[in-house]
Design a protein around this motif. Structure first.
Motif, PDB file in Angstrom:
ATOM      1  N   VAL A 179     -35.629 -62.434  46.907  1.00  0.00           N
ATOM      2  CA  VAL A 179     -36.819 -62.884  47.648  1.00  0.00           C
ATOM      3  C   VAL A 179     -37.456 -61.700  48.382  1.00  0.00           C
ATOM      4  O   VAL A 179     -38.682 -61.542  48.390  1.00  0.00           O
ATOM      5  CB  VAL A 179     -36.441 -64.011  48.647  1.00  0.00           C
ATOM      6  N   GLU A 180     -36.609 -60.843  48.952  1.00  0.00           N
ATOM      7  CA  GLU A 180     -37.117 -59.670  49.667  1.00  0.00           C
ATOM      8  C   GLU A 180     -37.890 -58.740  48.722  1.00  0.00           C
ATOM      9  O   GLU A 180     -38.935 -58.194  49.075  1.00  0.00           O
ATOM     10  CB  GLU A 180     -35.933 -58.913  50.285  1.00  0.00           C
TER      11      GLU A 180
ATOM     12  N   GLY B 179     -51.381 -62.661  44.340  1.00  0.00           N
ATOM     13  CA  GLY B 179     -51.317 -62.507  45.789  1.00  0.00           C
ATOM     14  C   GLY B 179     -52.407 -63.244  46.533  1.00  0.00           C
ATOM     15  O   GLY B 179     -52.640 -63.004  47.719  1.00  0.00           O
TER      16      GLY B 179
ATOM     17  N   ARG C 229     -41.303 -70.276  47.536  1.00  0.00           N
ATOM     18  CA  ARG C 229     -41.601 -70.684  48.914  1.00  0.00           C
ATOM     19  C   ARG C 229     -42.358 -69.590  49.673  1.00  0.00           C
ATOM     20  O   ARG C 229     -42.959 -69.840  50.712  1.00  0.00           O
ATOM     21  CB  ARG C 229     -40.308 -71.060  49.661  1.00  0.00           C
ATOM     22  N   LEU C 230     -42.361 -68.350  49.133  1.00  0.00           N
ATOM     23  CA  LEU C 230     -43.105 -67.263  49.783  1.00  0.00           C
ATOM     24  C   LEU C 230     -44.608 -67.530  49.787  1.00  0.00           C
ATOM     25  O   LEU C 230     -45.331 -67.064  50.672  1.00  0.00           O
ATOM     26  CB  LEU C 230     -42.851 -65.931  49.064  1.00  0.00           C
ATOM     27  N   GLY C 231     -45.088 -68.248  48.775  1.00  0.00           N
ATOM     28  CA  GLY C 231     -46.516 -68.602  48.747  1.00  0.00           C
ATOM     29  C   GLY C 231     -47.444 -67.433  48.444  1.00  0.00           C
ATOM     30  O   GLY C 231     -48.648 -67.507  48.702  1.00  0.00           O
ATOM     31  N   ILE C 232     -46.911 -66.343  47.907  1.00  0.00           N
ATOM     32  CA  ILE C 232     -47.771 -65.193  47.551  1.00  0.00           C
ATOM     33  C   ILE C 232     -48.789 -65.610  46.498  1.00  0.00           C
ATOM     34  O   ILE C 232     -49.962 -65.237  46.571  1.00  0.00           O
ATOM     35  CB  ILE C 232     -46.901 -64.013  47.061  1.00  0.00           C
TER      36      ILE C 232
ATOM     37  N   TYR D 107     -41.175 -60.293  48.086  1.00  0.00           N
ATOM     38  CA  TYR D 107     -41.933 -60.245  49.340  1.00  0.00           C
ATOM     39  C   TYR D 107     -42.527 -58.856  49.551  1.00  0.00           C
ATOM     40  O   TYR D 107     -43.708 -58.710  49.853  1.00  0.00           O
ATOM     41  CB  TYR D 107     -41.000 -60.630  50.488  1.00  0.00           C
TER      42      TYR D 107
ATOM     43  N   LYS E 280     -31.388 -63.576  48.869  1.00  0.00           N
ATOM     44  CA  LYS E 280     -32.225 -62.874  49.850  1.00  0.00           C
ATOM     45  C   LYS E 280     -32.775 -61.576  49.259  1.00  0.00           C
ATOM     46  O   LYS E 280     -33.948 -61.236  49.452  1.00  0.00           O
ATOM     47  CB  LYS E 280     -31.425 -62.564  51.121  1.00  0.00           C
TER      48      LYS E 280
ATOM     49  N   PRO F 224     -48.823 -58.581  46.030  1.00  0.00           N
ATOM     50  CA  PRO F 224     -49.651 -58.798  44.835  1.00  0.00           C
ATOM     51  C   PRO F 224     -49.472 -57.733  43.765  1.00  0.00           C
ATOM     52  O   PRO F 224     -49.950 -57.894  42.652  1.00  0.00           O
ATOM     53  CB  PRO F 224     -51.088 -58.706  45.381  1.00  0.00           C
ATOM     54  N   ARG F 225     -48.818 -56.621  44.094  1.00  0.00           N
ATOM     55  CA  ARG F 225     -48.853 -55.439  43.231  1.00  0.00           C
ATOM     56  C   ARG F 225     -48.289 -55.627  41.823  1.00  0.00           C
ATOM     57  O   ARG F 225     -48.806 -55.045  40.874  1.00  0.00           O
ATOM     58  CB  ARG F 225     -48.182 -54.250  43.922  1.00  0.00           C
TER      59      ARG F 225
END
Lengths: 181, 353
Positions: free
Chosen positions: B249-250, B311, B304-307, B253, B246, B257-258
């Motif tokens: 991933v956080e 981004g 899985r975040l899909g960024i 997240y 977590k 895009p940075r």
């Protein structure tokens, strides 16, 4: 599938037809501007003709009168400083990472935000010719460089109708991260 | 010869009575330690540098941490002509140039593989730009990104080479040369005054990490700011081993895009507060074309975040996760994530002597 749309500065109403996700190739003069240049332009006025102009969020490496490396910088730092440029006729912004809702609204019916791939400084400079400079006293990274583009490949990140692929990706990430909360 | 604020504001000296005295006061404690540790005693030229104890009078003398022990300004580099140290300066220069221009094979392979597998059309275009950029940088011999980073250096010293100050000096010399000749963007500034040294060296810079090894090698890992700025560390509870995923991933997240995704993620687990961060950075040196099951599991969660690339959305937010662990206190679980952009630049060169 059609190829990328070719655009040349100064830009006109053709930008209003672009949609987020469209690939384009941009030619013509473009002006770099980061934080310091935006502050200076707010104070002293815009040193170039803003009508149809395109601003590139970039602090290039310049050497021997040439653009050595010129990848994009993070656009979000300029979120609060684009309004006056768009009001004066600027039609395009280029950078990386997208911009906030304020700029998305300011661009509505007026202009677009193009994304250029972060870190691709060598690719960028291979499409560029240096033409001039304003505010050289701000230093290499912060000065406003007038650069002629020759078909630089960009993607429309935010369109003039409020379409924003960064925002779409962010919303998907919100949902995906939600499962950990 | 001057040694004052004109050289580097971060290296300025106060309470001066004379240049030389000043120099001794500033560098004394460390030089003394290292000279004493040198087999065969200090070199003749170094005698004058040996700490004389005067620093106790000066309230302005800072103690330099072991972890960022640093080189001296070039005027005070008496071992410049020593062939061994010239070889190290040269190897550092070559490794930095190579790292700025070309990606390691494993990194390039992983980018190519991810580009081929990507299904999002916008992301495919971004991958095409990245691959074209890598090719142009290599063909023209120019840095692939305008952010040529700050110099993070790893040295391995074989048993016959005891660690001395001049190793630090030689690495700094190589960095200065690379800055001028590649050229690299001068990125190193004083953290408070923000004054730029214009040669990518300064107090504690380059960051030099040393360990014993079978061969004499230098590794250069140029670290750009966009990705470095999005790194995070946490002191989790010992009961939160399952929360590590977590945290990673956080971190990705929150970064969005940075850090210029697709990312390579260095994950340090264990050690101490500072040690976890060092592990995370060193994990970036590991080959990224192989991953453990645990690393793959975290990578899948991140993706899985899909960024997506830059981004803009898509399948590839990260290319790889690499984990390094170390023992830690039973009441601790230090975790550090060092985010790295797609340009996971690093080069290791054996120093020929």
């Amino acid at each position: 599938m059609t190829g990328p749309v070719r655009l040349t500065t100064p830009l006109g109403d053709e930008v209003l037809r672009l949609r987020a996700g469209d690939r384009i190739e941009l030619s013509g003069i473009v002006y770099t501007a980061r934080d310091e240049a935006h502050l200076r332009m707010q104070k002293d006025g815009i040193p170039f003709e803003p009508e149809g102009a395109v601003i590139y969020h970039c602090g290039p490496v310049i050497g021997n009168g040439r653009v050595i490396a010129a990848g994009p910088t993070t656009s979000a730092r300029m979120n609060g400083m684009e309004g006056f440029l768009i009001d004066k006729g600027v039609r395009g912004l280029i950078g990386k990472g997208g911009m906030g809702a304020t700029v998305r609204n300011q661009l509505k019916g007026k202009g677009v935000y193009f994304a250029f791939t972060g870190g691709c400084a060598a690719l960028a400079s291979s499409h560029m010719t240096l033409k001039g400079v304003f505010y050289e006293d701000l230093g290499m990274a912060e000065a406003v460089w007038a650069i002629e583009f020759d078909r630089l490949p960009l993607v429309v990140g935010i369109d003039s109708a409020g379409g924003d692929i960064f925002d779409a990706a962010r919303k998907q990430a919100d949902v995906a991260f939600g499962k950990y909360r | 010869m001057r040694l004052d604020g004109e050289y580097l504001p971060g290296w300025s000296f106060t309470n001066v009575t004379s240049q030389k005295k000043n120099f001794v006061k500033y560098w004394g404690p460390e030089i003394s330690t290292h000279c004493n540790a040198t087999a065969g005693g200090p070199r003749k030229e170094w005698q004058e540098d040996v700490f004389d104890g005067e620093y106790r009078e000066g309230a302005t003398v800072g103690v330099i941490p072991h972890s960022i022990y640093h080189p001296r300004p070039p005027e005070y580099n008496p071992m410049k002509q020593d062939p061994l140290h010239k070889a190290l300066a040269d190897a550092t220069f070559r490794a930095y140039r190579e790292a700025a221009i070309r990606l390691p094979h494993d990194v390039l392979r992983v980018i190519e593989k991810a580009a081929a597998a990507e299904t999002n059309p916008v992301a495919r275009g971004e991958f095409a730009n990245i691959l074209k950029n890598i090719e142009i940088a290599e063909r023209l011999g120019v840095p692939m990104c305008q952010d040529t980073g700050v110099p993070v250096i790893y040295l391995t010293l074989p048993p016959d080479l005891p660690l001395t100050q001049s190793f630090y000096d030689s690495v700094a010399e190589g960095v200065r040369r690379a800055t001028k000749e590649v050229p690299l963007r001068p990125n190193v500034v004083d953290p408070l005054t923000r004054h730029n040294s214009n040669d990518n060296t300064g107090r504690g810079m380059p960051a030099i990490h040393v360990r014993p090894g079978a061969k004499f090698t230098v590794t250069v890992l140029p670290k750009g700011a966009g990705a470095e700025n999005m790194s995070r560390t946490a002191m989790l509870l010992p009961s939160q081993v399952d929360q590590i995923e977590k945290f990673v991933v956080e971190t990705v997240y929150l970064a969005g895009p940075r850090p210029c995704p697709p990312l390579v993620i260095g994950l340090g687990i264990g050690s101490t507060f500072d040690g976890a961060a060092a592990l995370a950075k060193e994990a970036l040196l590991e080959p990224i074309d192989t991953m453990t099951e645990y690393e793959q599991q975290i990578l899948a969660a991140v993706n899985r975040l899909g960024i997506g690339v830059m981004g803009l959305g898509g399948d590839t937010t990260a290319l790889a996760v690499k984990v390094k662990t170390a023992g830690c206190h039973t009441a601790c679980l230090p975790v550090a994530v060092n985010t790295q952009c797609w340009a996971n630049r690093h080069v290791t060169i054996e120093v020929k002597r």
